[in-house]
Scaffold this active site. Structure first.
Site, PDB file in Angstrom:
ATOM      1  N   ALA A   1     -40.433  63.131   9.612  1.00  0.00           N
ATOM      2  CA  ALA A   1     -39.295  63.806   8.991  1.00  0.00           C
ATOM      3  C   ALA A   1     -37.954  63.314   9.534  1.00  0.00           C
ATOM      4  O   ALA A   1     -37.493  63.771  10.587  1.00  0.00           O
ATOM      5  CB  ALA A   1     -39.422  65.315   9.175  1.00  0.00           C
TER       6      ALA A   1
ATOM      7  N   GLU B   1     -38.487  52.862   4.100  1.00  0.00           N
ATOM      8  CA  GLU B   1     -38.370  52.094   5.354  1.00  0.00           C
ATOM      9  C   GLU B   1     -37.080  51.270   5.369  1.00  0.00           C
ATOM     10  O   GLU B   1     -37.026  50.185   5.958  1.00  0.00           O
ATOM     11  CB  GLU B   1     -39.588  51.178   5.558  1.00  0.00           C
ATOM     12  CG  GLU B   1     -40.881  51.919   5.855  1.00  0.00           C
ATOM     13  CD  GLU B   1     -40.854  52.678   7.166  1.00  0.00           C
ATOM     14  OE1 GLU B   1     -40.027  52.349   8.045  1.00  0.00           O
ATOM     15  OE2 GLU B   1     -41.645  53.613   7.321  1.00  0.00           O
TER      16      GLU B   1
ATOM     17  N   THR C   1     -33.694  50.638   2.511  1.00  0.00           N
ATOM     18  CA  THR C   1     -33.576  49.951   1.226  1.00  0.00           C
ATOM     19  C   THR C   1     -33.423  48.447   1.441  1.00  0.00           C
ATOM     20  O   THR C   1     -33.019  47.991   2.515  1.00  0.00           O
ATOM     21  CB  THR C   1     -32.362  50.455   0.443  1.00  0.00           C
ATOM     22  OG1 THR C   1     -31.162  50.078   1.132  1.00  0.00           O
ATOM     23  CG2 THR C   1     -32.392  51.971   0.265  1.00  0.00           C
TER      24      THR C   1
END
Length: 382
Positions: free
Chosen positions: A127, A366, A368
């Site tokens: 998170a 992961e 852009t």
């Protein structure tokens, strides 16, 4: 296929690839369409993957993993990505959270969370992302405040992988607001704590069997031992696993290109137009050739980054290059696969249509691909 690139692998890596190839063909590919349609979380697959040692592949043996290294992980992720990206995505999530717990967890934390995670007995969430903090992780507002008994966690997280099904979440929060990035810490938060709420599941364009949703923390009481690693080092700790994460996503994307290429070759051989298979037309041949060379180039970039990591060297630029190139290739060549399939390729339930939807997110998560280009350019210009 008449031509298949065989990367140089050692015996362990080759065994992992061959085992994963069989597993994918027998267990993953036959149900990929059903998983995409129903968005079902295939717990039975992950239990079997845990038994085969596919979860936590790079985690040291002393901590319950295989200790096989980044290149072995890349090989595994490519094979799983060829089968179904959602399954590879779950493997990648366990790898990242497992790495954090292995490297920074106390013996008690590893026993409570890492061991059951690698056995497939517990589900995790990773998170970080918030409404105002996607690519810019420094913008997070989730806050952990000191209390007499530990911490109180409050805030909202969005688009969190596994949020709807996770037994615990690894949460990045501000623990010292005035210190910026140096004031972030990581906390392990159990689902059953008061104030922990998993929001409704999002219905995604692709990778639909990989559950995604929001998490809400309303003054969640955390004990002192919920802190993972050192207070104030959370941002650095999260960033430390991103290179491995990007190698994993790049490998997944290579697997998608491979699946698109294999499906396109099979279809081009049987689909007839103008009294001959469309494989006989140069326009189709060139698209197939471009797919093959993109898969080949992307795999070489992935393996170069992974090999550098296995030598104990930093591979941030190489990982960004591999992730960016492979993600772009996956989107471009799954589109070409649909073109080769024609109207059939645009039909729901056909593999290449799913692959096209599954590919798009590899340019986004992961970091852009625009962020990857920034990382590469910064290294060139520094």
């Amino acid at each position: 296929m008449a031509y298949t690139f065989e990367p140089p692998l050692n015996d362990v890596q080759r065994m992992i690839r061959e085992s994963a190839h069989v597993f994918v063909n027998e267990k993953v590919r036959p149900i990929a369409a059903e998983l995409d349609e129903t968005e079902r979380y295939p717990a039975e697959l992950y239990q079997e993957m845990a038994q085969l040692g596919m979860l936590g592949l790079t985690v040291p043996e002393a901590h319950g993993g295989v200790g096989a290294g980044a290149l072995a992980y890349a090989v595994l992720m490519e094979e799983l990505g060829r089968g179904y990206a959602s399954v590879a995505d779950q493997c990648g999530l366990v790898e990242l959270v497992g790495s954090l717990l292995s490297e920074h967890g106390t013996p008690e934390q590893r026993e409570r969370y890492l061991t059951p995670l690698l056995r497939g007995e517990k589900r995790c969430a990773y998170a970080i992302t918030e409404a105002g903090a996607g690519s810019d992780v420094s913008g997070i507002r989730c806050t952990a405040t000191r209390t007499d008994s530990g911490w109180s966690l409050s805030g909202e997280k969005l688009w969190i992988h596994n949020a709807p099904v996770a037994d615990f979440a690894v949460v990045l929060a501000r623990s010292d607001i005035e210190l910026g990035k140096r004031g972030m810490s990581i906390f392990i938060v159990d689902r059953d704590l008061p104030g922990y709420t998993a929001g409704p599941r999002e219905h995604k364009m692709g990778q639909r069997a990989s559950p995604l949703g929001p998490l809400s923390f309303d003054a969640v009481p955390l004990a002192e031992d919920a802190l993972l690693g050192t207070q104030g080092q959370g941002f650095k700790m999260m960033m430390s696993v991103l290179d491995k994460g990007r190698v994993g996503i790049a490998s997944l994307a290579v697997g998608i290109v491979r699946a698109a290429l294999e499906a396109s070759i099979d279809y081009a051989r049987i689909r007839r137009q103008f009294d001959q298979p469309i494989a006989g037309f140069q326009a189709v041949q060139w698209m197939l050739a471009d797919m093959a060379k993109a898969a080949h180039a992307a795999r070489l970039m992935v393996h170069a980054a992974a090999d550098k990591m296995d030598r104990g060297e930093r591979a941030s630029v190489e990982a960004s290059m591999a992730k960016c190139f492979a993600g772009d290739a996956a989107v471009e060549h799954t589109a070409n696969a649909i073109q080769i399939h024609g109207g059939m390729g645009y039909t729901r339930g056909i593999e290449v249509e799913r692959l096209y939807r599954d590919a798009k997110i590899t340019q986004i998560y992961e970091g852009t691909n625009q962020i990857q280009r920034m990382i590469i350019a910064r290294a060139l210009l520094s």
